[in-house]
Design an enzyme around this catalytic site. Structure first.
Site, PDB file in Angstrom:
ATOM      1  N   HIS A 212       0.847  -1.199   0.000  1.00  0.00           N
ATOM      2  CA  HIS A 212       0.000   0.000   0.000  1.00  0.00           C
ATOM      3  C   HIS A 212       0.884   1.252   0.000  1.00  0.00           C
ATOM      4  O   HIS A 212       1.824   1.341   0.788  1.00  0.00           O
ATOM      5  CB  HIS A 212      -0.931   0.024   1.217  1.00  0.00           C
ATOM      6  CG  HIS A 212      -2.015   1.034   1.052  1.00  0.00           C
ATOM      7  ND1 HIS A 212      -1.786   2.382   1.251  1.00  0.00           N
ATOM      8  CD2 HIS A 212      -3.293   0.918   0.662  1.00  0.00           C
ATOM      9  CE1 HIS A 212      -2.901   3.052   1.009  1.00  0.00           C
ATOM     10  NE2 HIS A 212      -3.833   2.197   0.644  1.00  0.00           N
TER      11      HIS A 212
ATOM     12  N   PHE B  64      -9.654  -8.527  13.912  1.00  0.00           N
ATOM     13  CA  PHE B  64      -9.742  -7.243  14.608  1.00  0.00           C
ATOM     14  C   PHE B  64     -11.171  -6.725  14.493  1.00  0.00           C
ATOM     15  O   PHE B  64     -11.630  -6.378  13.412  1.00  0.00           O
ATOM     16  CB  PHE B  64      -8.732  -6.261  14.005  1.00  0.00           C
ATOM     17  CG  PHE B  64      -7.427  -6.933  13.740  1.00  0.00           C
ATOM     18  CD1 PHE B  64      -6.963  -7.143  12.445  1.00  0.00           C
ATOM     19  CD2 PHE B  64      -6.689  -7.471  14.785  1.00  0.00           C
ATOM     20  CE1 PHE B  64      -5.789  -7.822  12.205  1.00  0.00           C
ATOM     21  CE2 PHE B  64      -5.508  -8.165  14.555  1.00  0.00           C
ATOM     22  CZ  PHE B  64      -5.055  -8.339  13.260  1.00  0.00           C
TER      23      PHE B  64
ATOM     24  N   ASP C 238     -13.607  -4.550  14.158  1.00  0.00           N
ATOM     25  CA  ASP C 238     -13.842  -3.141  13.806  1.00  0.00           C
ATOM     26  C   ASP C 238     -15.278  -3.006  13.324  1.00  0.00           C
ATOM     27  O   ASP C 238     -16.147  -3.779  13.731  1.00  0.00           O
ATOM     28  CB  ASP C 238     -12.842  -2.746  12.713  1.00  0.00           C
ATOM     29  CG  ASP C 238     -13.187  -3.405  11.374  1.00  0.00           C
ATOM     30  OD1 ASP C 238     -13.127  -2.732  10.340  1.00  0.00           O
ATOM     31  OD2 ASP C 238     -13.548  -4.597  11.397  1.00  0.00           O
TER      32      ASP C 238
ATOM     33  N   ASP D 126      -8.318 -11.720   8.177  1.00  0.00           N
ATOM     34  CA  ASP D 126      -8.870 -10.389   8.485  1.00  0.00           C
ATOM     35  C   ASP D 126      -8.373  -9.344   7.501  1.00  0.00           C
ATOM     36  O   ASP D 126      -9.169  -8.601   6.908  1.00  0.00           O
ATOM     37  CB  ASP D 126      -8.470  -9.974   9.900  1.00  0.00           C
ATOM     38  CG  ASP D 126      -8.938  -8.552  10.195  1.00  0.00           C
ATOM     39  OD1 ASP D 126      -8.294  -7.602   9.704  1.00  0.00           O
ATOM     40  OD2 ASP D 126      -9.975  -8.389  10.861  1.00  0.00           O
TER      41      ASP D 126
ATOM     42  N   ASP E 161      -9.373  -5.620   3.170  1.00  0.00           N
ATOM     43  CA  ASP E 161      -8.992  -5.067   1.856  1.00  0.00           C
ATOM     44  C   ASP E 161     -10.101  -5.342   0.839  1.00  0.00           C
ATOM     45  O   ASP E 161     -10.459  -4.474   0.042  1.00  0.00           O
ATOM     46  CB  ASP E 161      -7.661  -5.686   1.371  1.00  0.00           C
ATOM     47  CG  ASP E 161      -6.476  -5.187   2.193  1.00  0.00           C
ATOM     48  OD1 ASP E 161      -5.402  -5.808   2.108  1.00  0.00           O
ATOM     49  OD2 ASP E 161      -6.622  -4.182   2.933  1.00  0.00           O
TER      50      ASP E 161
HETATM   51  N1  LIG Z   1     -10.441  -5.593  11.019  1.00  0.00           N
HETATM   52  C1  LIG Z   1      -9.671  -4.628  10.507  1.00  0.00           C
HETATM   53  N2  LIG Z   1      -9.978  -3.340  10.765  1.00  0.00           N
HETATM   54  C2  LIG Z   1      -9.197  -2.389  10.208  1.00  0.00           C
HETATM   55  C3  LIG Z   1      -8.085  -2.670   9.400  1.00  0.00           C
HETATM   56  C4  LIG Z   1      -7.545  -1.415   9.034  1.00  0.00           C
HETATM   57  C5  LIG Z   1      -6.362  -1.124   8.173  1.00  0.00           C
HETATM   58  N3  LIG Z   1      -5.493  -2.241   8.028  1.00  0.00           N
HETATM   59  C6  LIG Z   1      -4.787  -2.310   6.803  1.00  0.00           C
HETATM   60  C7  LIG Z   1      -3.543  -1.576   6.924  1.00  0.00           C
HETATM   61  C8  LIG Z   1      -2.492  -2.361   6.609  1.00  0.00           C
HETATM   62  C9  LIG Z   1      -2.931  -3.636   6.114  1.00  0.00           C
HETATM   63  O1  LIG Z   1      -2.826  -3.606   4.704  1.00  0.00           O
HETATM   64  C10 LIG Z   1      -4.382  -3.730   6.489  1.00  0.00           C
HETATM   65  O2  LIG Z   1      -5.140  -4.200   5.414  1.00  0.00           O
HETATM   66  C11 LIG Z   1      -8.339  -0.442   9.604  1.00  0.00           C
HETATM   67  N4  LIG Z   1      -9.308  -1.051  10.298  1.00  0.00           N
HETATM   68  C12 LIG Z   1     -10.481  -0.488  10.946  1.00  0.00           C
HETATM   69  O3  LIG Z   1     -11.441  -0.264   9.903  1.00  0.00           O
HETATM   70  C13 LIG Z   1     -12.233   0.881  10.229  1.00  0.00           C
HETATM   71  C14 LIG Z   1     -11.977   1.935   9.176  1.00  0.00           C
HETATM   72  O4  LIG Z   1     -12.676   1.577   8.014  1.00  0.00           O
HETATM   73  P1  LIG Z   1     -12.966   2.727   6.914  1.00  0.00           P
HETATM   74  O5  LIG Z   1     -13.777   3.817   7.662  1.00  0.00           O
HETATM   75  O6  LIG Z   1     -13.754   2.028   5.835  1.00  0.00           O
HETATM   76  O7  LIG Z   1     -11.617   3.204   6.451  1.00  0.00           O
HETATM   77  C15 LIG Z   1     -11.769   1.348  11.606  1.00  0.00           C
HETATM   78  O8  LIG Z   1     -12.510   0.684  12.597  1.00  0.00           O
HETATM   79  C16 LIG Z   1     -10.319   0.844  11.618  1.00  0.00           C
HETATM   80  O9  LIG Z   1      -9.860   0.674  12.949  1.00  0.00           O
HETATM   81  C17 LIG Z   1      -7.782  -4.042   9.147  1.00  0.00           C
HETATM   82  O10 LIG Z   1      -6.836  -4.428   8.441  1.00  0.00           O
HETATM   83  N5  LIG Z   1      -8.604  -4.973   9.722  1.00  0.00           N
END
Ligand SMILES: Nc1nc2c(c(CN[C@H]3C=C[C@H](O)[C@@H]3O)cn2[C@@H]2O[C@H](COP(=O)(O)O)[C@@H](O)[C@H]2O)c(=O)[nH]1
Length: 365
Positions: free
Chosen positions: A44, A239, A241, A334, A339
């Site tokens: 990314h 996680f 979220d 996750d 993604d």
């Molecule tokens: N379960 C889970 N929750 C995650 C992530 C990430 C970012 N991770 C990426 C970064 C490096 C790697 O490439 C990961 O792919 C953010 N969040 C949560 O999402 C929400 C934001 O959403 P939106 O408003 O649509 O952007 C917020 O609660 C945030 O805490 C994850 O990976 N898993």
């Protein structure tokens, strides 16, 4: 360890067994096709490309602030951002949601502000509140959600790092002896904003979303080496979220009651720690655990099939290559689902099985 939701207590959320089979199959096929593994983390544009102690500082601050990006203005949340929702432009690209916070941190670093240095973000003198507000400034009229909470948790965590850990999170990692569970304990017992837990039916459930994703980002960035080496990394859960539950519902791996669907559709606030919210988060953790178990079974079936084919193959047959034995844990599932959800946000919100994310304001996710 993942919590197994006591189904009889769940009034709003259930996990359909056939949905898990369906969803796990789809996720497994897609993960194989994309060769999903930790190397994806650096791809990314906003994620660091170097892996050193400064990267650890960066990951700590990002996951300290990794919460609550849903917009009061962008009600539809289709992934095509409402023009007025909070947005940060970095290197000519506008970012919303989680990536807007990351973009603001990278922008500050490029402006020569040592924002990821704990003794700096701990200090009102070195870094006044007004300057933090400027760092997270928006291109639009909507301000970053929970700005005052972000300032508060930066001060608290920065001070703890300076006073107890020599000013660097690398010293917390050193105390954990390559154990993810030990590091979760160090983080949640020293930094209150990571202590993401709730009472559910009289039991304390520890969800610890940001403590766990902090470890996961270290593990993925350092590819299980150096500051990212954890011998018990598979103990980490997904996680909990607000984005992944939306995708799990899309994959039929979660089922919501009519009452919950109505609350989501109306965009009503769901309080942090309420039964509805804890059920969404707890069942998401358990659903990903069941998906992980199903995917491991599918991998086993594939390997056995390949072995049979190899044993019975005659020289005339084409040479069969063993399947890439993927390491599959809750983290990779996750990350993949998250993604996917971002890429397919329009379908998740407007497609054949539309559902909105649940709207809870909290510093925990
Ligand atoms: N379960 C889970 N929750 C995650 C992530 C990430 C970012 N991770 C990426 C970064 C490096 C790697 O490439 C990961 O792919 C953010 N969040 C949560 O999402 C929400 C934001 O959403 P939106 O408003 O649509 O952007 C917020 O609660 C945030 O805490 C994850 O990976 N898993």
């Amino acid at each position: 360890m993942p919590i197994s939701c006591s189904q009889q207590h769940s009034q709003y959320v259930t996990i359909p067994a056939d949905g898990i089979q369906h969803g796990a199959g789809k996720i497994f096929e897609a993960m194989k096709k994309s060769h999903y593994d930790t190397s994806k983390w650096k791809e990314h544009p906003l994620n660091p490309k170097e892996c050193n102690a400064n990267t650890v500082d960066w990951i700590f601050l990002v996951d300290l602030l990794n919460f609550s990006f849903w917009s009061e203005i962008d009600i539809d949340d289709t992934g095509v951002p409402h023009p007025d929702r909070y947005r940060v432009t970095f290197h000519g690209k506008g970012y919303t949601g989680y990536w807007s916070m990351v973009a603001a941190i990278n922008r500050a670093l490029e402006e020569g502000i040592p924002i990821t240095t704990p003794e700096f973000f701990a200090s009102e003198e070195k870094l006044p509140d007004k300057e933090i507000e400027r760092i997270f400034r928006s291109d639009t009229t909507e301000q970053v959600p929970l700005l005052l909470d972000r300032i508060r948790v930066m001060r608290e965590a920065g001070k703890v790092l300076v006073e107890k850990f020599g000013g660097r999170f690398t010293n917390c990692i050193a105390q954990a002896d390559n154990s993810a569970l030990k590091l979760i304990d160090i983080v949640t017992s020293n930094f209150s904003s990571f202590r993401d837990e709730a009472d559910f039916c009289g039991r304390k459930v520890q969800i610890f979303k940001r403590a766990q994703i902090l470890i996961a980002d270290l593990w993925a960035c350092f590819q299980n080496q150096s500051y990212g080496e954890f011998k018990d990394i598979d103990e980490i859960t997904m996680f909990a979220d607000y984005r992944v539950p939306q995708a799990l519902y899309h994959f039929h791996c979660l089922q919501y009651s009519p009452e919950l669907l109505q609350v989501l559709d109306k965009g009503e606030l769901i309080p942090n720690g309420s039964p509805m919210e804890v059920e969404i988060r707890g069942n998401s953790i358990w659903a990903v655990e069941l998906i992980r178990q199903r995917i491991l079974a599918l991998i086993k079936e594939e390997v056995e099939e390949q072995q049979t084919r190899t044993e019975t193959a005659t020289p005339a047959d084409t040479v069969v290559t063993p399947p890439r034995m993927m390491t599959v844990n809750a983290i990779l599932i996750d990350f993949f689902i998250w993604d996917f959800a971002k890429a397919a946000q329009l379908d998740l919100t407007m497609g054949e099985r539309p559902v909105k994310v649940h709207r809870t304001r909290s510093v925990y996710y």
